[in-house]
Design a protein around this motif. Structure first.
Motif, mmCIF file in Angstrom:
data_model
loop_
_atom_site.group_PDB
_atom_site.id
_atom_site.type_symbol
_atom_site.label_atom_id
_atom_site.label_comp_id
_atom_site.label_asym_id
_atom_site.label_seq_id
_atom_site.Cartn_x
_atom_site.Cartn_y
_atom_site.Cartn_z
ATOM 1 N N LEU A 115 -52.619 -27.875 -83.258
ATOM 2 C CA LEU A 115 -53.347 -27.530 -82.041
ATOM 3 C C LEU A 115 -53.183 -28.656 -81.038
ATOM 4 N N ALA A 116 -52.928 -28.309 -79.784
ATOM 5 C CA ALA A 116 -52.734 -29.329 -78.751
ATOM 6 C C ALA A 116 -53.435 -28.905 -77.474
ATOM 7 N N ALA A 117 -53.975 -29.900 -76.768
ATOM 8 C CA ALA A 117 -54.628 -29.672 -75.479
ATOM 9 C C ALA A 117 -54.201 -30.783 -74.519
ATOM 10 N N ASP A 118 -53.795 -30.384 -73.303
ATOM 11 C CA ASP A 118 -53.374 -31.324 -72.263
ATOM 12 C C ASP A 118 -54.283 -31.176 -71.056
ATOM 13 N N LEU A 119 -54.527 -32.281 -70.371
ATOM 14 C CA LEU A 119 -55.271 -32.273 -69.119
ATOM 15 C C LEU A 119 -54.605 -33.251 -68.159
ATOM 16 N N ARG A 120 -54.564 -32.880 -66.895
ATOM 17 C CA ARG A 120 -54.013 -33.769 -65.874
ATOM 18 C C ARG A 120 -54.791 -33.577 -64.581
ATOM 19 N N LEU A 121 -55.138 -34.688 -63.944
ATOM 20 C CA LEU A 121 -55.729 -34.678 -62.613
ATOM 21 C C LEU A 121 -54.712 -35.299 -61.671
ATOM 22 N N ASP A 122 -54.277 -34.505 -60.699
ATOM 23 C CA ASP A 122 -53.160 -34.903 -59.845
ATOM 24 C C ASP A 122 -53.606 -34.956 -58.382
ATOM 25 N N TYR A 123 -53.273 -36.063 -57.731
ATOM 26 C CA TYR A 123 -53.579 -36.230 -56.303
ATOM 27 C C TYR A 123 -52.297 -36.595 -55.574
ATOM 28 N N GLU A 124 -52.082 -35.952 -54.411
ATOM 29 C CA GLU A 124 -50.909 -36.246 -53.599
ATOM 30 C C GLU A 124 -51.283 -36.197 -52.125
ATOM 31 N N HIS A 125 -50.735 -37.141 -51.370
ATOM 32 C CA HIS A 125 -50.980 -37.209 -49.930
ATOM 33 C C HIS A 125 -49.629 -37.301 -49.221
ATOM 34 N N THR A 126 -49.413 -36.421 -48.271
ATOM 35 C CA THR A 126 -48.156 -36.411 -47.536
ATOM 36 C C THR A 126 -48.430 -36.504 -46.040
ATOM 37 N N THR A 127 -47.566 -37.213 -45.348
ATOM 38 C CA THR A 127 -47.727 -37.467 -43.915
ATOM 39 C C THR A 127 -46.424 -37.141 -43.198
ATOM 40 N N LEU A 128 -46.551 -36.614 -42.007
ATOM 41 C CA LEU A 128 -45.386 -36.355 -41.167
ATOM 42 C C LEU A 128 -45.635 -36.927 -39.773
ATOM 43 N N ASP A 129 -44.837 -37.911 -39.390
ATOM 44 C CA ASP A 129 -44.807 -38.419 -38.017
ATOM 45 C C ASP A 129 -43.532 -37.902 -37.374
ATOM 46 N N TYR A 130 -43.676 -37.171 -36.269
ATOM 47 C CA TYR A 130 -42.501 -36.545 -35.672
ATOM 48 C C TYR A 130 -42.402 -36.854 -34.181
ATOM 49 N N ARG A 131 -41.174 -36.778 -33.713
ATOM 50 C CA ARG A 131 -40.901 -36.884 -32.281
ATOM 51 C C ARG A 131 -39.795 -35.907 -31.938
ATOM 52 N N ASN A 132 -40.069 -35.002 -30.998
ATOM 53 C CA ASN A 132 -39.087 -34.060 -30.469
ATOM 54 C C ASN A 132 -38.749 -34.458 -29.035
ATOM 55 N N PHE A 133 -37.484 -34.448 -28.700
ATOM 56 C CA PHE A 133 -37.117 -34.863 -27.350
ATOM 57 C C PHE A 133 -35.846 -34.148 -26.894
ATOM 58 N N VAL A 180 -35.190 -31.453 -16.595
ATOM 59 C CA VAL A 180 -36.001 -31.115 -17.759
ATOM 60 C C VAL A 180 -36.068 -32.325 -18.679
ATOM 61 N N LYS A 181 -37.266 -32.719 -18.998
ATOM 62 C CA LYS A 181 -37.443 -33.799 -19.954
ATOM 63 C C LYS A 181 -38.630 -33.453 -20.846
ATOM 64 N N ILE A 182 -38.365 -33.365 -22.122
ATOM 65 C CA ILE A 182 -39.398 -33.062 -23.102
ATOM 66 C C ILE A 182 -39.450 -34.208 -24.106
ATOM 67 N N ASP A 183 -40.622 -34.702 -24.329
ATOM 68 C CA ASP A 183 -40.798 -35.761 -25.329
ATOM 69 C C ASP A 183 -42.164 -35.551 -25.981
ATOM 70 N N GLU A 184 -42.154 -34.968 -27.158
ATOM 71 C CA GLU A 184 -43.382 -34.626 -27.862
ATOM 72 C C GLU A 184 -43.425 -35.371 -29.194
ATOM 73 N N SER A 185 -44.571 -35.877 -29.527
ATOM 74 C CA SER A 185 -44.727 -36.572 -30.808
ATOM 75 C C SER A 185 -46.079 -36.206 -31.402
ATOM 76 N N GLY A 186 -46.197 -36.435 -32.686
ATOM 77 C CA GLY A 186 -47.452 -36.101 -33.338
ATOM 78 C C GLY A 186 -47.537 -36.686 -34.734
ATOM 79 N N HIS A 187 -48.713 -36.598 -35.280
ATOM 80 C CA HIS A 187 -48.980 -37.121 -36.620
ATOM 81 C C HIS A 187 -49.737 -36.053 -37.396
#
Length: 748
Positions: free
Chosen positions: A422-440, A463-470
């Motif tokens: 008999l076997a039992a497994d447990l896992r607590l998983d945490y993940e954090h992801t970030t995206l910093d972007y710039r469109n131009f 025409v000039k486009i420069d967009e960024s975000g987090h």
């Protein structure tokens, strides 16, 4: 007592394709190893499985060193051919390492199947496809391995173990030449500097002119040059301590992407396509044995520098090109403690990782793309002031920073009660992801006054486009698994329940469309879709139920395994193209899917020298709930995942003895079948079932030499390996034609 343990170990072993696993008995404990390993050199390699592959109550195929050598396996794609319900299509370039298992898979971003090499996890599937000339064995687990191995193992895990200099000392070299001017060279040197220290260095080089011709310039599209070097160190300073380190570099320069138009049936595009990658990795594994407890640390560093450049329209017209340049590095750390007391075995661990990628992904619109995709949309019939871009190339730039980190704690308890495990497994998983972007983007266009004849210039508009975000997201998941095994003479039965999980993320490949929408907004054209909704995708989760049996005849000449599974998947991640004429692709979430099926593997040795093996997998994967707002796909089959996989092989070995010039002759014939594969959610396009036949003859010569003549797809079967759409046009890639190779090996 020892004889009983040996019998029990034999009965519990996992029998896949030609899975001949040997074992040793030390102090009444079964230790699995290759049969040529002496007792004082037994090393714990499968750290999380207690070096007992049979303890995993899940479907698993082990490809041992004999099969690796006989089939010349040097990468995961070649190993996958032997495994039921495990499919890796060969298309695109080495970047496109899509893997499908039991109806689950991923074409982009995070994989659904994990890859470990000598216990070190590889985090990015774009770096899965590399050659290892010194593979010792491969273990392929089907079904979720998330509780012990975490991210990227929703559908399974591939564990590759390379040859240790503590186990083998000598030289191995190989040269193979064949169709398409294909040349593969490899050499490995394995040496013990002392009783406690061994080192090996191996290298490989391969090249090919390719099999597919671009009719636009009459050149091969899939030419390749590839090289790798691996340096492995194994140190045993004491009976309690072992230290292993492997450093590797692989360099790939490839054409790739031989996509032909469904309408014309030919490959015909005018802009350059290629993939270039430099990959660096280093893995350090430390094991220290204390009374009743073994401590392990697995540390890795990984780096990828790659460049994918595409003629994204794959047409002889000048629509647009895409370049994706990336630098990504990652570190991982896995601390494991394991022990046992009587009938109780336990394992606990703490895993953490951090990876950071910098990516530049510019899309360059050219004359036809500007005219047909932008100007024609703006200059609708009746427009009084049509526009015309002043420059006939328009660069839509996108830069990204993608840091991601995660932390997990996990535990497994195993209890043996009589014939039950008999076997039992447990896992607590945490993940954090970030995206910093710039469109131009920066350009200009002219507005014409169409109310007069001839037209006159009304206005010139810069025409000039420069967009960024987090953007950032966090995911927390609790992952359980329970299993039970029952063993009796010749047979083992098992059943398990497990939860699989794959984190969500961001659709970076859609930012060219986001920028295009910002540009179109300046002409008063409403956006085609909700940007905030389409940029991100949610985690994928599955509930998996599995039962199986393994059998070995008392004589040992027949063995087999059978498995039945059922999977409920929620928010399955699928790669799709947004409606309309778009330049990007997205990862989206289907509501619910259901997958069920079974697998069967057998090995039969009816006479000395003769072995017959086979593996069959069946998967019925369907949408239970998936409505993209335009179509309801409920009941349809999940695309790209094959319904059937089959592998069969007959091998006969003649042993002539030392008195003959030819020491032995091995003849083998195999067949691999795949299909049907549906290419879209509507299920109106598919690749029917197809079979590929291969054959080989291997002669062993004196002085450690051997020569093999082999053929792949010898019946020249016609089939397709990939289908997709770009700006509304359909494309596919054909499978490789018949090929023949000659291989010379030298081993001392």
């Amino acid at each position: 007592m020892r004889l009983n343990l040996i019998a029990l170990a034999s009965l519990l072993a996992t029998f896949g394709i030609h899975a001949e696993v040997a074992y040793d008995v030390v102090n009444d404990e079964v230790l699995w190893s290759d049969s040529i390993m002496s007792l004082d050199e037994v090393a714990v390699t499968a750290i999380k499985e207690h070096n007992l592959i049979n303890r995993a109550a899940t479907a698993v195929t082990m490809i041992d060193s004999k099969q690796v050598d006989r089939l010349g396996i040097v990468n995961v794609k070649e190993a996958a051919m032997l495994v039921p319900n495990f499919f890796i299509p060969d298309y695109g370039s080495r970047m496109t390492s899509s893997i499908y298992v039991r109806g689950l898979g991923a074409r982009m971003d995070q994989p659904a199947v994990g890859l470990n090499v000598d216990n070190v996890p590889f985090l990015n599937k774009d770096n899965y496809d590399f050659d290892l000339p010194d593979i010792d064995r491969v273990e392929v687990f089907r079904g979720p391995q998330s509780t012990l191995y975490g991210r990227n193992t929703l559908a399974g895990l591939v564990s590759v173990y390379t040859l240790s200099p503590m186990k083998y000392q000598g030289v191995k070299a190989q040269a193979r030449y064949g169709s398409a001017n294909t040349l593969d060279l490899s050499v490995g040197l394995y040496h013990k500097l002392s009783r406690t220290l061994g080192m090996s260095i191996s290298g490989s080089y391969s090249q090919s002119d390719g099999f597919y011709t671009n009719s636009y310039n009459n050149t091969k599209t899939d030419n390749e040059r590839y090289g790798s070097v691996r340096w492995k160190t194994s140190w045993r300073p004491s009976e309690k301590l072992s230290i292993d380190n492997t450093a590797a570099v692989n360099i790939n320069r490839q054409g790739g992407y031989p996509y032909e138009s469904v309408e014309t049936g030919v490959i015909n595009y005018n802009d350059t396509c290629f993939y270039r990658r430099t990959g660096v990795s280093d893995g350090l594994t430390i094991n220290y044995a204390l009374p009743g407890v073994t401590l392990s640390s697995i540390t890795s560093f990984q780096y990828i520098d790659d460049n994918m450049t595409l003629d994204q329209d794959f047409l002889p017209m000048s629509y647009f090109t895409l370049t994706q340049r990336r630098h990504e590095w990652a570190i991982t750390e896995d601390f494991i403690a394991r022990g046992s007391k009587g009938v109780y075995n336990w394992l606990g661990g703490l895993f953490g990782f951090y990876k950071r990628g910098n990516m530049s992904a510019p899309v360059c619109f050219k004359d036809d793309g500007i005219r047909l995709l932008i100007e024609n949309n703006a200059n609708r019939p009746g427009t009084r002031y049509p526009i015309e871009f002043d420059n006939r190339e328009l660069l839509l730039g996108s830069d990204f920073k993608l840091p991601t980190y995660g932390l997990a704690i996990y535990h497994r308890s195993t209890v043996v009660v009589g014939n039950f495990t008999l076997a039992a497994d447990l896992r607590l998983d945490y993940e954090h992801t970030t995206l910093d972007y710039r469109n131009f983007a920066e350009t200009s266009y002219t507005m014409w006054n169409a109310t007069v004849e001839p037209w006159t210039v009304y206005q010139q508009v810069p025409v000039k486009i420069d967009e960024s975000g987090h953007l950032n997201r966090s995911f927390v998941e609790f992952l359980p698994k329970i299993s039970v095994e029952y063993s009796f003479p010749s047979t083992t039965l098992f059943a398990s329940f497990s939860k699989g999980y794959k984190a969500g993320g961001y659709n970076t490949q859609m930012f060219s469309d986001v920028l295009q929408q910002s540009l179109m907004a300046k002409f008063g054209i409403a956006p085609a879709y909700d940007v905030e909704k389409i940029i991100k995708y949610d985690p994928e989760k599955s509930m998996n139920y599995e039962i199986g049996a393994r059998y070995m005849s008392p004589s040992g000449n027949f063995s087999g395994s059978a498995t039945l599974f059922y999977i409920d998947c929620y928010d399955q991640q699928l790669t799709m193209f947004p409606p309309g004429v778009t330049t990007g692709r997205i990862m989206t979430n289907a509501g619910k899917t259901r997958s069920c099926g079974g697998e069967l593997s057998v090995l039969y040795k009816p006479a000395k020298g003769l072995s017959i093996s086979g593996a069959y997998g069946f998967t019925n994967a369907r949408f239970r709930k998936f409505d993209d707002g335009v179509n309801d796909y409920r009941g349809n089959r999940v695309p790209y995942a094959p319904q059937n996989t089959f592998y069969g092989s007959v091998q006969y070995d003649f042993d002539f003895g030392e008195s003959y010039f030819f020491k032995s002759l091995s003849l083998r014939c195999g067949v691999r079948g795949v299909g049907s594969i549906y290419w879209n959610e509507a299920n109106d396009l598919k690749q029917p079932f197809y079979a590929l036949v291969d054959a080989s003859a291997l002669v062993k010569l004196p002085a450690g030499l051997s020569f093999e003549l082999s053929g792949e797809n010898i019946l020249d079967t016609k089939y397709n390996v990939f289908y997709f759409k770009s700006i509304g046009n359909s494309f596919l890639q054909r499978g490789k034609p018949a090929r023949i190779f000659g291989t010379l090996r030298y081993t001392i």
